[in-house]
Design a protein around this motif. Sequence first.
Motif, PDB file in Angstrom:
ATOM      1  N   LEU A   1       0.728  -1.223   0.127  1.00  0.00           N
ATOM      2  CA  LEU A   1      -0.044  -0.017   0.073  1.00  0.00           C
ATOM      3  C   LEU A   1       0.959   1.219   0.085  1.00  0.00           C
ATOM      4  O   LEU A   1       0.663   2.280  -0.565  1.00  0.00           O
ATOM      5  CB  LEU A   1      -1.015  -0.213   1.147  1.00  0.00           C
ATOM      6  CG  LEU A   1      -2.085  -1.042   1.230  1.00  0.00           C
ATOM      7  CD1 LEU A   1      -3.040  -0.706   2.354  1.00  0.00           C
ATOM      8  CD2 LEU A   1      -3.103  -0.816   0.105  1.00  0.00           C
TER       9      LEU A   1
ATOM     10  N   THR B   1       2.496   1.981  -3.625  1.00  0.00           N
ATOM     11  CA  THR B   1       1.495   2.212  -4.375  1.00  0.00           C
ATOM     12  C   THR B   1       1.029   3.854  -4.263  1.00  0.00           C
ATOM     13  O   THR B   1       0.505   4.510  -5.346  1.00  0.00           O
ATOM     14  CB  THR B   1      -0.017   1.614  -4.368  1.00  0.00           C
ATOM     15  OG1 THR B   1      -0.511   1.715  -2.958  1.00  0.00           O
ATOM     16  CG2 THR B   1       0.188   0.204  -4.685  1.00  0.00           C
TER      17      THR B   1
ATOM     18  N   GLU C   1      -7.427  -5.630  -8.591  1.00  0.00           N
ATOM     19  CA  GLU C   1      -8.498  -4.766  -8.650  1.00  0.00           C
ATOM     20  C   GLU C   1      -8.773  -3.933  -7.336  1.00  0.00           C
ATOM     21  O   GLU C   1      -8.782  -2.609  -7.348  1.00  0.00           O
ATOM     22  CB  GLU C   1      -9.862  -5.494  -8.750  1.00  0.00           C
ATOM     23  CG  GLU C   1     -10.492  -5.747 -10.096  1.00  0.00           C
ATOM     24  CD  GLU C   1     -11.653  -6.512 -10.125  1.00  0.00           C
ATOM     25  OE1 GLU C   1     -12.200  -6.575 -11.277  1.00  0.00           O
ATOM     26  OE2 GLU C   1     -12.581  -6.513  -8.988  1.00  0.00           O
TER      27      GLU C   1
ATOM     28  N   LEU D   1      -5.958  -3.371  -5.180  1.00  0.00           N
ATOM     29  CA  LEU D   1      -4.917  -2.981  -4.809  1.00  0.00           C
ATOM     30  C   LEU D   1      -4.250  -1.838  -5.778  1.00  0.00           C
ATOM     31  O   LEU D   1      -3.374  -1.163  -5.945  1.00  0.00           O
ATOM     32  CB  LEU D   1      -3.787  -4.037  -4.721  1.00  0.00           C
ATOM     33  CG  LEU D   1      -3.872  -4.794  -3.491  1.00  0.00           C
ATOM     34  CD1 LEU D   1      -2.649  -5.834  -3.577  1.00  0.00           C
ATOM     35  CD2 LEU D   1      -3.861  -4.103  -2.159  1.00  0.00           C
ATOM     36  N   GLY D   2      -5.005  -2.032  -7.239  1.00  0.00           N
ATOM     37  CA  GLY D   2      -4.487  -1.050  -8.082  1.00  0.00           C
ATOM     38  C   GLY D   2      -3.306  -1.120  -8.601  1.00  0.00           C
ATOM     39  O   GLY D   2      -2.384  -0.399  -9.354  1.00  0.00           O
TER      40      GLY D   2
ATOM     41  N   THR E   1      -8.752   0.645 -10.473  1.00  0.00           N
ATOM     42  CA  THR E   1      -9.453  -0.226  -9.193  1.00  0.00           C
ATOM     43  C   THR E   1     -10.913  -0.303  -9.010  1.00  0.00           C
ATOM     44  O   THR E   1     -11.541   0.509  -9.839  1.00  0.00           O
ATOM     45  CB  THR E   1      -9.011   0.791  -8.045  1.00  0.00           C
ATOM     46  OG1 THR E   1      -9.413   1.835  -7.988  1.00  0.00           O
ATOM     47  CG2 THR E   1      -7.345   0.736  -8.113  1.00  0.00           C
TER      48      THR E   1
ATOM     49  N   HIS F   1     -13.560  -0.516  -5.745  1.00  0.00           N
ATOM     50  CA  HIS F   1     -13.539  -0.772  -4.205  1.00  0.00           C
ATOM     51  C   HIS F   1     -15.315  -0.988  -4.024  1.00  0.00           C
ATOM     52  O   HIS F   1     -16.121  -0.453  -4.874  1.00  0.00           O
ATOM     53  CB  HIS F   1     -13.109   0.451  -3.444  1.00  0.00           C
ATOM     54  CG  HIS F   1     -11.564   0.372  -3.417  1.00  0.00           C
ATOM     55  ND1 HIS F   1     -10.809   1.166  -2.791  1.00  0.00           N
ATOM     56  CD2 HIS F   1     -10.800  -0.388  -4.000  1.00  0.00           C
ATOM     57  CE1 HIS F   1      -9.641   1.107  -2.850  1.00  0.00           C
ATOM     58  NE2 HIS F   1      -9.493   0.027  -3.716  1.00  0.00           N
TER      59      HIS F   1
ATOM     60  N   HIS G   1     -11.681   8.021  -4.521  1.00  0.00           N
ATOM     61  CA  HIS G   1     -11.739   6.457  -4.731  1.00  0.00           C
ATOM     62  C   HIS G   1     -11.724   6.128  -6.025  1.00  0.00           C
ATOM     63  O   HIS G   1     -11.089   4.924  -6.456  1.00  0.00           O
ATOM     64  CB  HIS G   1     -13.140   5.930  -4.452  1.00  0.00           C
ATOM     65  CG  HIS G   1     -13.485   5.998  -2.907  1.00  0.00           C
ATOM     66  ND1 HIS G   1     -12.991   4.895  -1.930  1.00  0.00           N
ATOM     67  CD2 HIS G   1     -14.039   6.715  -2.090  1.00  0.00           C
ATOM     68  CE1 HIS G   1     -13.302   5.143  -0.928  1.00  0.00           C
ATOM     69  NE2 HIS G   1     -14.010   6.194  -0.762  1.00  0.00           N
TER      70      HIS G   1
ATOM     71  N   TYR H   1      -7.216   6.946  -6.233  1.00  0.00           N
ATOM     72  CA  TYR H   1      -6.283   6.217  -5.363  1.00  0.00           C
ATOM     73  C   TYR H   1      -6.716   5.217  -4.785  1.00  0.00           C
ATOM     74  O   TYR H   1      -8.022   4.781  -4.638  1.00  0.00           O
ATOM     75  CB  TYR H   1      -5.931   7.279  -3.892  1.00  0.00           C
ATOM     76  CG  TYR H   1      -5.623   8.674  -4.418  1.00  0.00           C
ATOM     77  CD1 TYR H   1      -4.534   8.956  -5.395  1.00  0.00           C
ATOM     78  CD2 TYR H   1      -6.264   9.737  -4.206  1.00  0.00           C
ATOM     79  CE1 TYR H   1      -4.200  10.142  -5.555  1.00  0.00           C
ATOM     80  CE2 TYR H   1      -6.305  11.081  -4.360  1.00  0.00           C
ATOM     81  CZ  TYR H   1      -5.112  11.161  -5.329  1.00  0.00           C
ATOM     82  OH  TYR H   1      -4.724  12.601  -5.822  1.00  0.00           O
ATOM     83  N   VAL H   2      -5.781   4.123  -4.392  1.00  0.00           N
ATOM     84  CA  VAL H   2      -5.840   2.674  -3.897  1.00  0.00           C
ATOM     85  C   VAL H   2      -6.471   3.052  -2.560  1.00  0.00           C
ATOM     86  O   VAL H   2      -7.449   2.406  -2.111  1.00  0.00           O
ATOM     87  CB  VAL H   2      -4.597   2.047  -4.144  1.00  0.00           C
ATOM     88  CG1 VAL H   2      -4.933   0.544  -3.153  1.00  0.00           C
ATOM     89  CG2 VAL H   2      -4.357   1.462  -5.779  1.00  0.00           C
TER      90      VAL H   2
END
Length: 679
Positions: A103, A106, A136, A138-139, A171, A173, A185, A188-189
């Motif tokens: 994280l 990234t 998806e 964690l991008g 990504t 979420h 969203h 950013y991851v």
Amino acid sequence: MDRPINVAFVGNPNCGKTTLFNAYTGANLKVANWPGVTVEKKEGSATYHGIKYNLVDLPGTYSLTSYTMEEKLTRQYILDSDVDVIIDVIDASCLERNLYLALQLTELGKPVILALNMMDIVEERGMEIDLHRLPEMLGAPVIPVSARKRTGLDILMHAVAHHKDKTDFPTEHHHEEGKHIHDHHKDYVMVYNDEIEDAIDKIISALSVKYPDMENYRWYAIKYLEQDSEIMEKYPLNLKGLVDKNYEDEIVNEKYNFISEVIDEVLVNKQEKSRKTDRADRLLTNKFLGLPIFLGIIALVFFLTFTVGDWVKGYFEIVIEYFSNLVRMGLEALGTNKTVIALIVDGIIAGVGSVLTFLPNIAVLFLALAFLEDSGYMARVAYVMDGIMSKIGLSGRAFIPMLLGFGCSVPAVMASRALEDRHDRLKTILITPFMSCSARLPIYVILSQMFFGKYAMLAAYSMYVIGLAAAILIAFVMHLIDGRTHRESSLLIELPEYKMPNARTIAIYVWEKVKDYLTKAGTTIFVASIILWIVLNFGIHGFAEDISDSFGAAIGRLLVPVMSFAGLGYWQIGVALISGIAAKEVVVSSLGVLYSVSNISSETGMAALAAILQSSGFTWINAYSMMLFCLLYVPCVAALATIHRETKSLKWTIGSVALQLGTAWAASTLFYQIASRIF
């Protein structure tokens, strides 16, 4: 792209990062199951499908918070160098522990590819990872690989070439959107709570005004919220009205909350394996049972070292004795000068051969240690000792170099680089040589078997316990003297899940250690045997018919008055101890030469030497005193050179020598004086 693609390998300790790097570059780097081994970056190159790659293996690290030496070096390299792609090597069998670093990476704004290593272990444990959902969330692209089996390597490099210019991996979420001006969203991851996101937005606005050329404002804003001293010093910013507190703990908690979401969605059948590991750790890392269990396991290691090692050693003795006799007969048949024959047979072959006979013991010792290391247990030992280390003013990490000291003092001293505090490094370097290295084992074996009979293994094993106790005691005394405040436990170490050790990994580890032992026998011990033979066969009047008239005897007699307090007032023993500074194994071969006993490690040789020593009043008390002295006195010249190189201080090196000599003399004298009055 005309220039090579610059790729940085990053990952937690124990994730298989260096093994993967080796698979690409062919480099033969150290691979171990505890952190702090790869302290400096390693570089290599590779070519795949006509594309050239510059590969850099960065130190194993758990985060990019810039607290430890590894974190600082890794973060500095990624930020300041021209890295095109970051490969985050993740141990798939410990996914949850590895995602925190992922994280953070990234958030750097550079292309990141996640190399999901050790997937074979995941399958063996009956777990599954959703490789569609994980990227998806964690991008970043996720590529399953196996560094040990060399699978997935081509696909990983193909992903590097394809994603080198891409930082906008899609990504998706499922949690609720934040209430911000921007739709974070989608960008950013890792998205934080409203309070933190509002603070980030404010700092980004201030940074864009003061530092218009800065890249990745969001990452720097997060560092300001964490009050990262390095960033705040490099890019000063008036935070009044922007930040009212340190958000570091909240940011860490937010990340781990998100990691929990990821694990719940992508990892299947994890609970059962975790329960098994937790059950084992409740016993092996128990506050009260952990240390006794560790000592019991080491005792078992020594039982195997003595029983299995001695059985194989007997065959080595037969071969070396046969070779020695064959060479002697061959030289005599050629009419070779008696002095030359004595040098070759009684000096070189006897010296090197007596050390080689202990090779089976050494091999069994390293085989057992490799098994414990690769199974994941050694990390538990460091964890168990963390509390003790913190009470003597040291970071829990300091026990890692001490563990390495059971093998060899040279890499153990070098491993102290992993400690972020220079004071801790110096103190650790000072006490690490008290750990009983494998080179001392031949001394323990021969003295214990000659004088302790069925208690030989116990006598030898006690040296390892005493060495550990001496190191801790000296560190505690230094802690009291320097007056530094009590240090809270600070060890952050991954406790990998237990696994069946890999046969190839163990074989490589043992072979490297055996090769080092053989190399030492063919170089240092070879030269030391020649020098010792010359010193013991020549005196002021030339060739000495009687060894007592030699230069060696004269040097040994100078030590007799001092060493007699420790029950070691024999000039032969004084010379043997001096020779041990070249390499501790030489002490054994020196005793054979000094007392004119051939094949000293055989049963007949040990019986002959024991008879000679006993006739001069040398008892088990003297023998144990000598073992104590050999345990605690100065390490070999290679270790001393390493201490000087790491401390960059001749004064500190000399002080280390003085401390160890003083400790060795005091301990052996105290034991001898008390024991000789009781028994």
